[in-house]
Structure formats: structure tokens, C-alpha cells
Design an enzyme around this catalytic site. Structure first.
Site, short mmCIF file in Angstrom:
data_model
loop_
_atom_site.label_atom_id
_atom_site.label_comp_id
_atom_site.label_asym_id
_atom_site.label_seq_id
_atom_site.Cartn_x
_atom_site.Cartn_y
_atom_site.Cartn_z
N HIS A 283 0.86 -1.19 0.00
CA HIS A 283 0.00 0.00 0.00
C HIS A 283 0.89 1.23 0.00
CE1 HIS A 283 -4.27 -1.40 0.93
NE2 HIS A 283 -3.59 -2.49 0.64
N TYR B 299 -9.09 6.54 6.59
CA TYR B 299 -9.24 6.95 7.99
C TYR B 299 -10.15 8.17 7.98
CZ TYR B 299 -5.20 4.05 9.36
OH TYR B 299 -4.33 3.01 9.60
N PRO C 206 -4.90 1.04 18.30
CA PRO C 206 -4.62 0.50 16.96
C PRO C 206 -4.59 1.54 15.84
CG PRO C 206 -6.89 0.01 17.62
CD PRO C 206 -6.23 0.65 18.80
N LYS D 193 0.63 0.16 14.81
CA LYS D 193 2.02 -0.03 15.25
C LYS D 193 2.27 -1.31 16.05
CE LYS D 193 4.40 3.29 13.61
NZ LYS D 193 4.12 2.80 12.26
N TYR E 192 4.09 6.43 9.94
CA TYR E 192 3.20 5.33 9.58
C TYR E 192 3.98 4.20 8.93
CZ TYR E 192 -1.27 3.16 8.21
OH TYR E 192 -2.34 2.31 8.07
#
Ligand code: PHB
Length: 390
Positions: free
Chosen positions: A75, A203, A292, A296, A384
Site C-alpha cells: 500500500h 481513515y 490501533p 504499530k 506510519y
């Protein structure tokens, strides 16, 4: 019937951290014994994390038989959605690396097959109850198997990769000695049979609360929406769940399908005060918990054991205690960065139950500051996709 085994490293827990550690130690010529209270089937069916950092996937892919690059999907970005619009964070463009969607249970299937194939001593259905001689040079893990037989593992070093209820943590510092934070919300998670609703994860910060649209495979989606920690996962009907999810991702029509798993995930942040004492150390969820939102959890566990394996090599092959003495500090450096990132993503994207209008406008201002600034997007992309192991 009691038996005793002797080894160089006793590893409590056959999750990602314990299994990867046994692999790294074996590659360096160090023996270990791994125990886990669960059966192999239970371990392989634990549906947990989905997103792996570039360094994590590279390590998994280097283990013989790994499907990380065939089942896993790269991704190159995520979308942050708020105030009616989506904003893509382009990982390779900003941070020069990506993440991979490779479900934890698939990684565990590969790891178990690889370790068992390599002759690793792994004992399933064996529960650690205590660590004896914790301050000596030969600590012992005291355990009992499903049939009630006792087992003691005497080792040069004991590693607790035994999750949030860690028995090894208790031997180091008492069970809950550490830094804690609880959050006033949780995630309602579902797995459903339908193809992904979008190419990349979404998100979404909506006025009704957060939602995350994730994936598991070309035919299964994982989705979450912010809920109350006391909500009952069985209470809402499928129609109510879809209604909530659709409303929280305005602008996208989600692919609906049969919901075959639902759960409520509590949110907390935790870091144990002491990660290592003498010849005991804790790693992964035994040492820390993150909410979450930043994806991580498993990545941090892997980073802990990569560093620990190097320290144990120095200790056990060269009698050099130096790297072990610096291990906790090195691990904590990343752990606290990941704690910050997970807390930041969580607080920026969720609607707190007591949020005022001021809080809401400030939060949207924060989101705009991030997506409109290359520096803001770059920080998000670097964190990220994960800091390289070094
Ligand atoms: C998941 O797919 O389970 C997932 C993905 C990203 C997150 C958290 C969970 O931030």
C-alpha cells in the site's frame, strides 16, 4: 511428572515476537525453547493486525517459505477524510517507503511452518506460571502443560513475549508497573465477505465519530467504527452496522457483504517501566500496548526482538554485555515515538464524548495543517511506514 529442559534462551510466547526472535537466534547459532499456552490452531487463527511496515515485511520475506510478498499487498498511501473531502498521503513520495497489508494470522502460519520445519523446539498448550531465580545467571521458567505435567526451562536468558498478561513482566517489576493511558472510546470491528471498497485504507473523521475502512484480502474487508467501550458487539443488527459505517464515510459507497465476525476493541496505551532486569526481558505486548489507530502493535514487537537478538548474540556468543545494557533504552526510543504517533492519530481522528465545539474546530484545523503542509504529510508518512531498524 515434572521435566526440566536446558537451553540458551527460553522464550515465553509463540506470537510474532517470540517466533521471529527464535528465528533470528537460530540464524546466529543460539538455541531456544519456545512455549505458548495456546494450541497451534488457536495461534494461527488469531485475527489481529493487518498493516506491516516496510522493515517488518522485509524481515518476514527473508524467512524461507514466506508468503509476505505473494499474499501481502503493498500500500503506497492512505486517505485521511474529514469535512467532506479525502486527502491522500503518498508514502513513497514523502518517505521513500510503503507499508504492506499482510494479516498477522497469515504471517503466523508462515512463521510456525518455518520454525517447525527448521526443527525449533516449540511446545504448545504449555502455560508459564512463574520465573524462578530471576536475578541469577540461570533463570528458570516454571510451566505446566494441558495434561497437568510440570515443565521447567533453565536458560541463560528468559524473554517474555507473552502478551499483555505477561508472567515474565510480573517477575521483572510487578504486573502493572508502568505508564498508562485509557481512552473514552473503543472500536467496533467487523469482518465481512465483500471486495475492498477502496484501493487504499480510509481513515475518516466524521462528526458522528471515527471510521476506518481496511481490508484483509480480495474478498474480505475489515472495517471499524468508533463506539463506546461498554457497547455489546452482538447488540446492533447488520443493517444498523452498515448504516453507521456508511454515514461515517460520506462520499464513498461501501461494498456491503455478510458480516462474519464482530468485536469491540478497548483502547489503551501502556509502557512497562522496566523492560529488562538481569537475564530477563519483555518484548511486544508484554512490554507495551498502543491504540490501533497507528497500526504499530506488531511492528513494534518485531523491532523489539530485532534489537534484542543483536544484544543476545553479543552476550551469548562473545560475553559482551554492552549491547544488552543499552537494549532497553534503544527499544524505548522507538516505543515512545510509536506511542506518540498512535496517541496523535487517535486524538486527531476520534470525537471525544465530551468534545466541545472548540475542540471540534481545533481538530479540523489540526487535520488541515497536516494535509496542507508537505512537512505535516511527511511526518505522518515517516511514522506510519516506520522508522528503519538502523
Ligand atoms: C486493520 O486492518 O486491522 C487495521 C489497519 C490499520 C489500522 C488498524 C487496524 O490502523
Amino acid at each position: 511428572m515434572n521435566s526440566t529442559v536446558r537451553t540458551q534462551v527460553a522464550i515465553v510466547g509463540a506470537g510474532p515476537a517470540g517466533l521471529i526472535l527464535s528465528h533470528l537466534l537460530a540464524a546466529a547459532g543460539i538455541d531456544s525453547v519456545v512455549i505458548d499456552q495456546r494450541s497451534r490452531d488457536e495461534i494461527e487463527q488469531t485475527i489481529r493486525a493487518g498493516i506491516l511496515e516496510q522493515s517488518t515485511i522485509d524481515l518476514l520475506a527473508s524467512i524461507p517459505g514466506s508468503r509476505a510478498h505473494t499474499v501481502g499487498l503493498r500500500h503506497d498511501g492512505i486517505e485521511l477524510r474529514f469535512d467532506g473531502a479525502g486527502h491522500r498521503i503518498d508514502f513513497p513520495g514523502l518517505a521513500g517507503r510503503s507499508v504492506w497489508l499482510f494479516p498477522q494470522h497469515e504471517a503466523l502460519r508462515d512463521l510456525l511452518a518455518a520454525r517447525i520445519g527448521a526443527g525449533q523446539d516449540i511446545r504448545f498448550g504449555v502455560t508459564a506460571t512463574a520465573v524462578e531465580d530471576a536475578s541469577g545467571a540461570r533463570p528458570r521458567v516454571v510451566a505446566v502443560d494441558d495434561a497437568g505435567a510440570g515443565l521447567e526451562i533453565e536458560a541463560d536468558f528468559v524473554v517474555g513475549a507473552d502478551g499483555s498478561h505477561s508472567v515474565v513482566r510480573r517477575a521483572i517489576s510487578g504486573s502493572h508497573d508502568g505508564y498508562f493511558r485509557e481512552y473514552p472510546f473503543a472500536w467496533f470491528g467487523i469482518l465481512c465477505e465483500a471486495p475492498p471498497s477502496a484501493d487504499e485504507l480510509i481513515y475518516s473523521n466524521s462528526p458522528d465519530g471515527f471510521a476506518l475502512i481496511s481490508q484483509r484480502s480480495p474478498t474480505v474487508q475489515r472495517m471499524y467504527f468508533q463506539c463506546d467501550p461498554t457497547d455489546d458487539a452482538q447488540a446492533p443488527s447488520d443493517a444498523e452496522i452498515w448504516d453507521t459505517l456508511q454515514k461515517r464515510v460520506p462520499g464513498t459507497t461501501l461494498n456491503e457483504g455478510s458480516i462474519f465476525q464482530r468485536d469491540v476493541l478497548r483502547f489503551r496505551s501502556f509502557v512497562a517501566r522496566t523492560l529488562r532486569q538481569g537475564r530477563l526481558a519483555i518484548v511486544g505486548d508484554a512490554a507495551h500496548t498502543v491504540p490501533p489507530t497507528g497500526a504499530k502493535g506488531m511492528n513494534l514487537a518485531v523491532a523489539d526482538v530485532v534489537l534484542l537478538a543483536r544484544a543476545l548474540e553479543a552476550l551469548l556468543l562473545r560475553s559482551d554485555e554492552g549491547p544488552l545494557d543499552g537494549w532497553a533504552e534503544a527499544a524505548l526510543d522507538r516505543i515512545w515515538k510509536a506511542q506518540h504517533f498512535s496517541w496523535w492519530m487517535t486524538s486527531m481522528l476520534h470525537v471525544a464524548p465530551d468534545a466541545t465545539d472548540f475542540d471540534r474546530h481545533r481538530q479540523l484545523g489540526e487535520l488541515r495543517s497536516v494535509v496542507e503542509s508537505e512537512a505535516g504529510r511527511t511526518y505522518l508518512a515517516e511514522a506510519y511506514t516506520g522508522w528503519p531498524f538502523g
